[in-house]
Design an enzyme around this catalytic site. Structure first.
Site, PDB file in Angstrom:
ATOM      1  N   TYR A  69       0.867  -1.185   0.000  1.00 38.84           N
ATOM      2  CA  TYR A  69       0.000   0.000   0.000  1.00 38.84           C
ATOM      3  C   TYR A  69       0.903   1.234   0.000  1.00 38.84           C
ATOM      4  CZ  TYR A  69      -3.999  -2.908   1.509  1.00 38.84           C
ATOM      5  OH  TYR A  69      -4.990  -3.851   1.603  1.00 38.84           O
ATOM      6  N   GLY A 221     -19.200  -1.703  -3.546  1.00 35.41           N
ATOM      7  CA  GLY A 221     -20.031  -2.223  -4.622  1.00 35.41           C
ATOM      8  C   GLY A 221     -19.154  -2.657  -5.785  1.00 35.41           C
TER       9      GLY A 221
END
Length: 301
Positions: A69, A221
């Site tokens: 990251y 989503g």
């Protein structure tokens, strides 16, 4: 919904390995900039550090991170180290290993089993620790994880790692890993509107065996690494109005409602979004709302 007395333990707790943590944690992926996994505009360092410190102030005691990251200027692990070291005694930091990401930001192939020690040691170096509380093996498409997981089990025996988990897996991989060493957590993509094939069975299996299920992209989503989705259907919007909550909070509440062993790790670089995410742990959807959300997203109740 009210934001008074917000606590990451409002959704309850779960024993992750030998540490009891609140069911709402924090993921560091979005701390480093505006483009997850891409070298977009770097984050503001002071703001990211403030978000981490605020998370702990709100009771977050489970933080998920990885050495891969990073943006052109920011490393999530370095931010963690700067913000929180010396770390609180009750803070569990989970890291992931397996993917290879070059400093240019480009992705390489999966690490070989013998390279995983270097991945663990790099996380240790960046975090300034002598051991990792929990390490997930992120499966990178390989059919079997036995050799890779076995390499991590050796590091556990050596004391570099306390507990092990697996990520991006199927139920058969859980059984494969358990034949080698205990598994305390499973991370898969899972959320309202997006569930990988077989993940419902894996979610159930984890619950039966007392294993934490830790979904990523729970509020995204179909947007995935791009961030929280803005495409909210009528069922989500209706529940949001009923609870005076945001659609993202409804998605998090739905995720937490899938079982007491489900732990959320939403990530953000925005202090206000952090407060919203933690507050979602106190939101309780009704049975009717859960049914309508499940029906709208093609899932049996």
């Amino acid at each position: 919904m009210t934001s008074e007395r917000i606590s990451a333990h409002a959704a309850g707790t779960w024993k992750l390995g030998d540490t009891t943590v609140g069911r709402v944690g924090f993921g560091t992926m979005r701390l480093t900039g505006d483009a997850a996994f891409h070298l977009g505009r770097p984050s503001d360092r002071d703001r990211s550090i403030a978000v981490l410190r605020k998370a702990v102030d709100l009771g977050v005691d489970h933080i998920d991170t990885a050495a891969f990251y990073f943006s052109s200027l920011r490393s999530a692990n370095e931010l963690l180290n700067s913000a929180l070291a010396p770390y609180p005694d009750d803070l569990l930091i989970a890291a992931k290993v397996g993917p290879v990401r070059h400093r240019s930001g480009e992705w390489g192939t999966s690490a070989r089993p013998e390279e995983l020690r270097g991945h663990v040691e790099e996380n240790l170096r960046q975090l300034g620790r002598d051991h990792l509380d929990l390490v997930y093996l992120r499966r990178m498409g390989q059919d079997s994880i036995a050799e890779h997981f076995g390499a991590l089990a050796e590091l556990r025996q050596a004391g570099l790692v306390r507990h092990l988990g697996i990520s991006a897996v199927e139920s058969r991989h859980l059984a494969e890993a358990q034949a080698i060493a205990p598994v305390v957590g499973v991370q898969n993509r899972y959320g309202l509107g997006h569930r990988s094939p077989g993940t419902e069975d894996l979610l159930r299996l984890c619950g039966e065996q007392g294993i934490a299920f830790v979904p990523f992209y729970a509020i995204a989503g179909d947007s995935g690494p791009r961030g929280a989705t803005a495409a909210h259907d009528a069922a989500v919007l209706a529940a949001a109005r009923a609870h005076e909550a945001s659609p993202a909070q409804i998605r998090l509440a739905w995720t937490l409602a899938q079982g007491p062993h489900v732990l959320a790790i939403p990530g953000t670089g925005d202090p206000e979004h952090l407060t919203e995410n933690v507050a979602a742990g106190s939101l309780r959807l009704t049975a009717g709302e859960l049914d309508r959300l499940n029906e709208a997203h093609g899932r049996a109740g």
